[in-house]
Design a protein around this motif. Sequence first.
Motif, PDB file in Angstrom:
ATOM      1  N   GLN A 123      45.530  12.588  62.017  1.00  0.00           N
ATOM      2  CA  GLN A 123      45.041  11.881  63.235  1.00  0.00           C
ATOM      3  C   GLN A 123      43.682  11.448  62.821  1.00  0.00           C
ATOM      4  O   GLN A 123      42.934  12.249  62.826  1.00  0.00           O
ATOM      5  CB  GLN A 123      45.080  12.959  64.305  1.00  0.00           C
ATOM      6  N   VAL A 125      40.765  10.664  63.719  1.00  0.00           N
ATOM      7  CA  VAL A 125      39.906  10.910  65.173  1.00  0.00           C
ATOM      8  C   VAL A 125      38.772  10.198  65.108  1.00  0.00           C
ATOM      9  O   VAL A 125      38.092   9.566  66.182  1.00  0.00           O
ATOM     10  CB  VAL A 125      39.507  12.503  65.067  1.00  0.00           C
ATOM     11  N   ALA A 126      38.151   9.910  63.872  1.00  0.00           N
ATOM     12  CA  ALA A 126      36.989   8.845  63.615  1.00  0.00           C
ATOM     13  C   ALA A 126      37.616   7.329  64.758  1.00  0.00           C
ATOM     14  O   ALA A 126      36.466   6.840  65.136  1.00  0.00           O
ATOM     15  CB  ALA A 126      36.570   8.633  62.239  1.00  0.00           C
ATOM     16  N   PHE A 128      39.627   7.033  67.035  1.00  0.00           N
ATOM     17  CA  PHE A 128      40.104   7.289  68.384  1.00  0.00           C
ATOM     18  C   PHE A 128      38.655   7.398  68.988  1.00  0.00           C
ATOM     19  O   PHE A 128      38.431   6.866  69.976  1.00  0.00           O
ATOM     20  CB  PHE A 128      40.609   8.802  68.345  1.00  0.00           C
ATOM     21  N   ALA A 129      37.549   8.079  68.191  1.00  0.00           N
ATOM     22  CA  ALA A 129      36.232   8.066  69.050  1.00  0.00           C
ATOM     23  C   ALA A 129      35.598   6.721  68.925  1.00  0.00           C
ATOM     24  O   ALA A 129      34.889   6.577  69.915  1.00  0.00           O
ATOM     25  CB  ALA A 129      35.544   8.995  67.925  1.00  0.00           C
ATOM     26  N   GLU A 130      35.820   5.792  67.812  1.00  0.00           N
ATOM     27  CA  GLU A 130      35.158   4.428  67.859  1.00  0.00           C
ATOM     28  C   GLU A 130      35.698   3.758  69.186  1.00  0.00           C
ATOM     29  O   GLU A 130      34.998   3.141  69.742  1.00  0.00           O
ATOM     30  CB  GLU A 130      35.493   3.670  66.545  1.00  0.00           C
ATOM     31  N   GLU A 131      36.985   3.927  69.309  1.00  0.00           N
ATOM     32  CA  GLU A 131      37.662   3.163  70.421  1.00  0.00           C
ATOM     33  C   GLU A 131      37.157   3.530  71.920  1.00  0.00           C
ATOM     34  O   GLU A 131      36.832   2.929  72.649  1.00  0.00           O
ATOM     35  CB  GLU A 131      39.211   3.079  70.169  1.00  0.00           C
ATOM     36  N   ALA A 132      36.931   4.922  71.844  1.00  0.00           N
ATOM     37  CA  ALA A 132      36.391   5.549  73.129  1.00  0.00           C
ATOM     38  C   ALA A 132      35.057   5.014  73.308  1.00  0.00           C
ATOM     39  O   ALA A 132      34.865   4.543  74.474  1.00  0.00           O
ATOM     40  CB  ALA A 132      36.590   6.961  73.113  1.00  0.00           C
ATOM     41  N   VAL A 133      34.269   4.926  72.343  1.00  0.00           N
ATOM     42  CA  VAL A 133      32.800   4.244  72.599  1.00  0.00           C
ATOM     43  C   VAL A 133      32.878   2.926  72.806  1.00  0.00           C
ATOM     44  O   VAL A 133      32.205   2.526  73.832  1.00  0.00           O
ATOM     45  CB  VAL A 133      31.930   4.713  71.228  1.00  0.00           C
ATOM     46  N   ARG A 134      33.886   2.072  72.454  1.00  0.00           N
ATOM     47  CA  ARG A 134      34.004   0.633  72.469  1.00  0.00           C
ATOM     48  C   ARG A 134      34.155   0.642  74.107  1.00  0.00           C
ATOM     49  O   ARG A 134      33.855  -0.279  74.986  1.00  0.00           O
ATOM     50  CB  ARG A 134      35.070   0.006  71.889  1.00  0.00           C
ATOM     51  N   GLN A 135      35.254   1.169  74.613  1.00  0.00           N
ATOM     52  CA  GLN A 135      35.878   1.276  76.073  1.00  0.00           C
ATOM     53  C   GLN A 135      34.398   1.683  76.765  1.00  0.00           C
ATOM     54  O   GLN A 135      34.557   1.340  78.057  1.00  0.00           O
ATOM     55  CB  GLN A 135      37.067   2.012  76.302  1.00  0.00           C
TER      56      GLN A 135
END
Length: 177
Positions: A123, A125-126, A128-135
């Motif tokens: 998974q 996660v890096a 996932f985290a990058e996209e969460a920050v973008r959003q």
Amino acid sequence: AWVDAMGTKGSYVELFGAPSDNNAQTRSNGFETVLSQYSDLDKKAQEVANWDRTQGYSKMQSMLQANPDVAGVISGNDEMALGAIAALKEAGKLEGKVIGGFDGSPDAIDAVKAGELTYTVLQPVAIFAEEAVRQADHFIKTGELKVAEEKQLFDCILVDASILEVYDFVGPFQLDR
């Protein structure tokens, strides 16, 4: 991937995560949805090992005593799969077994490299985290959500012998071509 490695017949056991964790049931249901399509795959046992390597080891020992000829192990995470590998090694029964894990842990990747674990699912996660920050950045700047759905799907990476020929896993969640 597990069926591809196992073939469409044979007996297997499942190591299940913590029953109180939704991921355990979700993963097990996913396994069942796919594996139930193959009538010649025979699940001999399922044991709860609570995401733990030591419990995976002891539960695999018990399942192996009751089912000495199982051909495969499907596991809800890498830790339990690695425990199963240890138990199978100790019993002299690791060779030829199909064992699947999940999480892409460094120990699991090493076990794939060693030919002991058939695959793990990474998974990233890096990502996932990058996209969460973008959003979050988009929301802070505009006051609007970037996506319509709260729950989002992200692809995972199957780590097996074939991907190791293309990528070098240089650390947790890092790939080099």
